[in-house]
Design a protein around this motif. Structure first.
Motif, mmCIF file in Angstrom:
data_model
loop_
_atom_site.group_PDB
_atom_site.id
_atom_site.type_symbol
_atom_site.label_atom_id
_atom_site.label_comp_id
_atom_site.label_asym_id
_atom_site.label_seq_id
_atom_site.Cartn_x
_atom_site.Cartn_y
_atom_site.Cartn_z
ATOM 1 N N ILE A 290 0.848 -1.198 0.000
ATOM 2 C CA ILE A 290 0.000 0.000 0.000
ATOM 3 C C ILE A 290 0.882 1.246 0.000
ATOM 4 O O ILE A 290 0.636 2.207 -0.736
ATOM 5 N N ASN A 291 1.922 1.220 0.834
ATOM 6 C CA ASN A 291 2.858 2.346 0.871
ATOM 7 C C ASN A 291 3.579 2.495 -0.467
ATOM 8 O O ASN A 291 3.766 3.606 -0.964
ATOM 9 N N ALA A 292 3.976 1.363 -1.039
ATOM 10 C CA ALA A 292 4.668 1.402 -2.329
ATOM 11 C C ALA A 292 3.753 1.942 -3.422
ATOM 12 O O ALA A 292 4.210 2.630 -4.344
ATOM 13 N N ALA A 293 2.467 1.655 -3.326
ATOM 14 C CA ALA A 293 1.506 2.163 -4.310
ATOM 15 C C ALA A 293 1.446 3.689 -4.255
ATOM 16 O O ALA A 293 1.350 4.366 -5.292
ATOM 17 N N TYR A 294 1.489 4.237 -3.044
ATOM 18 C CA TYR A 294 1.515 5.691 -2.875
ATOM 19 C C TYR A 294 2.768 6.271 -3.525
ATOM 20 O O TYR A 294 2.715 7.264 -4.262
ATOM 21 N N LEU A 295 3.901 5.640 -3.277
ATOM 22 C CA LEU A 295 5.165 6.113 -3.834
ATOM 23 C C LEU A 295 5.192 6.034 -5.355
ATOM 24 O O LEU A 295 5.650 6.960 -6.026
ATOM 25 N N TYR A 296 4.690 4.947 -5.896
ATOM 26 C CA TYR A 296 4.795 4.748 -7.339
ATOM 27 C C TYR A 296 4.016 5.804 -8.127
ATOM 28 O O TYR A 296 4.403 6.169 -9.241
ATOM 29 N N SER A 297 2.950 6.322 -7.539
ATOM 30 C CA SER A 297 2.180 7.360 -8.229
ATOM 31 C C SER A 297 3.045 8.597 -8.481
ATOM 32 O O SER A 297 2.836 9.316 -9.466
ATOM 33 N N GLN A 298 4.023 8.840 -7.602
ATOM 34 C CA GLN A 298 4.938 9.960 -7.807
ATOM 35 C C GLN A 298 6.044 9.605 -8.792
ATOM 36 O O GLN A 298 6.468 10.444 -9.585
ATOM 37 N N PHE A 299 6.489 8.363 -8.754
ATOM 38 C CA PHE A 299 7.489 7.920 -9.728
ATOM 39 C C PHE A 299 6.950 8.019 -11.157
ATOM 40 O O PHE A 299 7.708 8.243 -12.098
ATOM 41 N N GLU A 300 5.631 7.850 -11.310
ATOM 42 C CA GLU A 300 5.037 7.920 -12.639
ATOM 43 C C GLU A 300 5.164 9.311 -13.254
ATOM 44 O O GLU A 300 5.102 9.459 -14.478
ATOM 45 N N VAL A 301 5.324 10.326 -12.418
ATOM 46 C CA VAL A 301 5.507 11.705 -12.904
ATOM 47 C C VAL A 301 6.773 12.299 -12.284
ATOM 48 O O VAL A 301 6.828 13.475 -11.941
ATOM 49 N N ALA A 302 7.800 11.472 -12.165
ATOM 50 C CA ALA A 302 9.020 11.871 -11.470
ATOM 51 C C ALA A 302 9.668 13.106 -12.078
ATOM 52 O O ALA A 302 10.130 14.000 -11.353
ATOM 53 N N ASP A 303 9.732 13.179 -13.392
ATOM 54 C CA ASP A 303 10.350 14.334 -14.038
ATOM 55 C C ASP A 303 9.596 15.621 -13.726
ATOM 56 O O ASP A 303 10.209 16.680 -13.513
ATOM 57 N N LYS A 304 8.280 15.536 -13.693
ATOM 58 C CA LYS A 304 7.450 16.709 -13.378
ATOM 59 C C LYS A 304 7.725 17.192 -11.960
ATOM 60 O O LYS A 304 7.879 18.401 -11.717
ATOM 61 N N VAL A 305 7.785 16.254 -11.020
ATOM 62 C CA VAL A 305 8.066 16.604 -9.618
ATOM 63 C C VAL A 305 9.445 17.233 -9.502
ATOM 64 O O VAL A 305 9.637 18.265 -8.847
ATOM 65 N N ASN A 306 10.415 16.624 -10.166
ATOM 66 C CA ASN A 306 11.793 17.097 -10.090
ATOM 67 C C ASN A 306 11.926 18.507 -10.671
ATOM 68 O O ASN A 306 12.567 19.383 -10.083
ATOM 69 N N LYS A 307 11.317 18.728 -11.824
ATOM 70 C CA LYS A 307 11.407 20.033 -12.479
ATOM 71 C C LYS A 307 10.738 21.124 -11.638
ATOM 72 O O LYS A 307 11.221 22.261 -11.586
ATOM 73 N N ALA A 308 9.627 20.781 -10.980
ATOM 74 C CA ALA A 308 8.924 21.762 -10.148
ATOM 75 C C ALA A 308 9.790 22.197 -8.972
ATOM 76 O O ALA A 308 9.868 23.394 -8.646
ATOM 77 N N ARG A 309 10.453 21.258 -8.345
ATOM 78 C CA ARG A 309 11.289 21.591 -7.188
ATOM 79 C C ARG A 309 12.512 22.404 -7.618
ATOM 80 O O ARG A 309 12.889 23.374 -6.943
ATOM 81 N N ILE A 310 13.114 22.019 -8.720
ATOM 82 C CA ILE A 310 14.287 22.756 -9.199
ATOM 83 C C ILE A 310 13.902 24.177 -9.596
ATOM 84 O O ILE A 310 14.659 25.132 -9.364
ATOM 85 N N ALA A 311 12.712 24.337 -10.153
ATOM 86 C CA ALA A 311 12.239 25.673 -10.523
ATOM 87 C C ALA A 311 12.114 26.569 -9.298
ATOM 88 O O ALA A 311 12.506 27.740 -9.316
ATOM 89 N N ARG A 312 11.570 26.012 -8.203
ATOM 90 C CA ARG A 312 11.435 26.801 -6.986
ATOM 91 C C ARG A 312 12.810 27.092 -6.373
ATOM 92 O O ARG A 312 13.044 28.175 -5.836
ATOM 93 N N TRP A 313 13.719 26.123 -6.443
ATOM 94 C CA TRP A 313 15.083 26.316 -5.933
ATOM 95 C C TRP A 313 15.764 27.454 -6.690
ATOM 96 O O TRP A 313 16.365 28.356 -6.083
ATOM 97 N N ASN A 314 15.655 27.412 -7.999
ATOM 98 C CA ASN A 314 16.277 28.452 -8.822
ATOM 99 C C ASN A 314 15.651 29.819 -8.554
ATOM 100 O O ASN A 314 16.345 30.853 -8.562
ATOM 101 N N GLN A 315 14.341 29.832 -8.318
ATOM 102 C CA GLN A 315 13.665 31.097 -8.021
ATOM 103 C C GLN A 315 14.171 31.690 -6.719
ATOM 104 O O GLN A 315 14.469 32.890 -6.643
ATOM 105 N N TYR A 316 14.278 30.862 -5.692
ATOM 106 C CA TYR A 316 14.847 31.322 -4.419
ATOM 107 C C TYR A 316 16.235 31.929 -4.653
ATOM 108 O O TYR A 316 16.556 33.023 -4.158
ATOM 109 N N TYR A 317 17.061 31.187 -5.380
ATOM 110 C CA TYR A 317 18.452 31.608 -5.571
ATOM 111 C C TYR A 317 18.519 32.970 -6.256
ATOM 112 O O TYR A 317 19.256 33.866 -5.824
#
Length: 376
Positions: free
Chosen positions: A237-264
């Motif tokens: 069940i926990n792995a199912a929750y995690l996998y839903s994020q892995f399915e859009v991993a690039d989107k999650v990664n790009k969003a966080r990097i965008a906010r990091w760059n904005q802060y900087y």
């Protein structure tokens, strides 16, 4: 209040969890556990990824696979989470702490060799904020002294050092999927194994000391108790929750990097004016936007800034208290050399809110509050 962290949620989590329940296989190594492991193996190229109940447990497995025993010594930074040391201390080892680099907050690779004794068995490195340690130097030291290397890459999934994924360079790598991480299953982690010769032993450790994994693959007709082990398998069940994020991993990664760059970009004028210091990303390192921190002049200024931000409905937090000065650190470890930076830098570091759902407007507001504090 803008929270410091909000667990990642992409929208498909409940559907995947429902599917796991309906499959009537909600214990470990179900459909979603296997999918998560394959995903990590795919993006990292590691020989084997074993999903675990936490990064702490992945580190404990790594210590066991390194054959750490009573009286051994393990070199590691003091500026880290307690699990990095706990994994080895539980095996009876002494934690030998060395100073960090002030630029990355990672272990100072130039101080490791001097801390090696005839009792040293392993080096545990921590890739703070997803910024890689100087692994070429560290691996060279390890090879010359016949030492194992464990990468605590709790914050480092989808990060690279000179083109190599963090967690795949040392003998063993450990990821975290805690609710504070880029990808989360609430509580969870993963063990990455570089050399195939350790895979079967790791599977036995993870399955209570049995060869149950081979039984499920049809390689044996029944599984038996083979060695010591424990239960390190997360619920599907926990792995199912995690996998839903892995399915859009690039989107999650790009969003966080965008906010990091904005802060900087927004806070760079303060750094150029000498008011604060910003994170350093060395050449050859690629990070995942896991964390954005600033460094204030000292602890007193940091405390005032935390209070000021709270008054602006923004929660900011500091991070690790150096392990070598903690009660357990004094009991189970020792600091080798001079503490030039570990304590001083830990007292200046302040983390700003960073999570997948953080918006561009919220990031601008938070940076604006920091600027206001410094009169900019």
């Amino acid at each position: 209040m803008i929270r410091f962290n909000v667990p990642p949620y992409t929208g498909k989590e409940m559907d995947n969890m429902k599917k796991a329940v309906e499959s009537m296989h909600i214990c470990g190594d179900g459909e979603f556990t296997k999918k998560c492991s394959k995903f990590v193996e795919g993006i990292t190229g590691t020989s084997k990824c074993l999903l675990t109940t936490s990064c702490t447990h992945a580190l404990e497995m790594a210590a066991l696979l390194c054959d750490i025993r009573q009286g051994d010594e393990v070199i590691l930074p003091s500026y880290t989470f307690v699990s990095t040391a706990d994994a080895f201390v539980l095996r009876g080892a002494k934690a030998v702490f060395v100073d960090i680099r002030p630029d990355t907050m990672n272990i100072d690779e130039t101080l490791i060799e001097a801390a090696i004794t005839e009792k040293t068995r392993a080096i545990a490195v921590v890739h703070y904020a997803g910024i890689g340690c100087e692994m070429d130097t560290i691996m060279d030291i390890a090879r010359r002294h016949n030492l194992m290397v464990v990468e605590d890459a709790a914050q480092g999934i989808m990060c690279t050092y000179k083109g190599r994924q963090l967690g795949t360079i040392g003998d063993f790598g450990c990821y975290s999927f805690h609710e504070t991480k880029n990808f989360s299953m609430g509580e969870g982690g993963a063990l990455l194994i570089r050399e195939p010769e350790y895979i079967e032993k790791a599977e036995i450790l993870r399955e209570k000391g049995t060869d149950r994994s081979k039984y499920y693959r049809g390689q044996v007709d029944k599984y038996r108790w083979q060695n010591y082990g424990s239960s390190y398998l997360p619920s599907d069940i926990n792995a199912a929750y995690l996998y839903s994020q892995f399915e859009v991993a690039d989107k999650v990664n790009k969003a966080r990097i965008a906010r990091w760059n904005q802060y900087y970009e927004l806070l760079l004028p303060l750094a150029e004016a000498g008011k604060i210091e910003l994170p350093v990303v060395p050449e050859g390192c690629v990070h995942n936007g896991h964390m954005f921190y600033i460094k204030t002049k000292d602890m007193e200024e940091r405390a005032r800034l935390i209070d000021f931000m709270k008054g602006k409905d923004v929660l900011t937090v500091f991070h690790y208290i150096p392990l070598h000065s903690a009660p357990a650190g004094l009991k189970f470890g020792r600091f080798h050399g001079e503490d030039r930076y570990t304590t001083r830098e830990s007292e200046r570091l302040l983390r700003l809110p960073m999570f997948y759902q953080l918006t561009e407007d919220e990031t601008a507001y938070i940076a604006g509050c920091v600027k206001e504090f410094y009169g900019a």
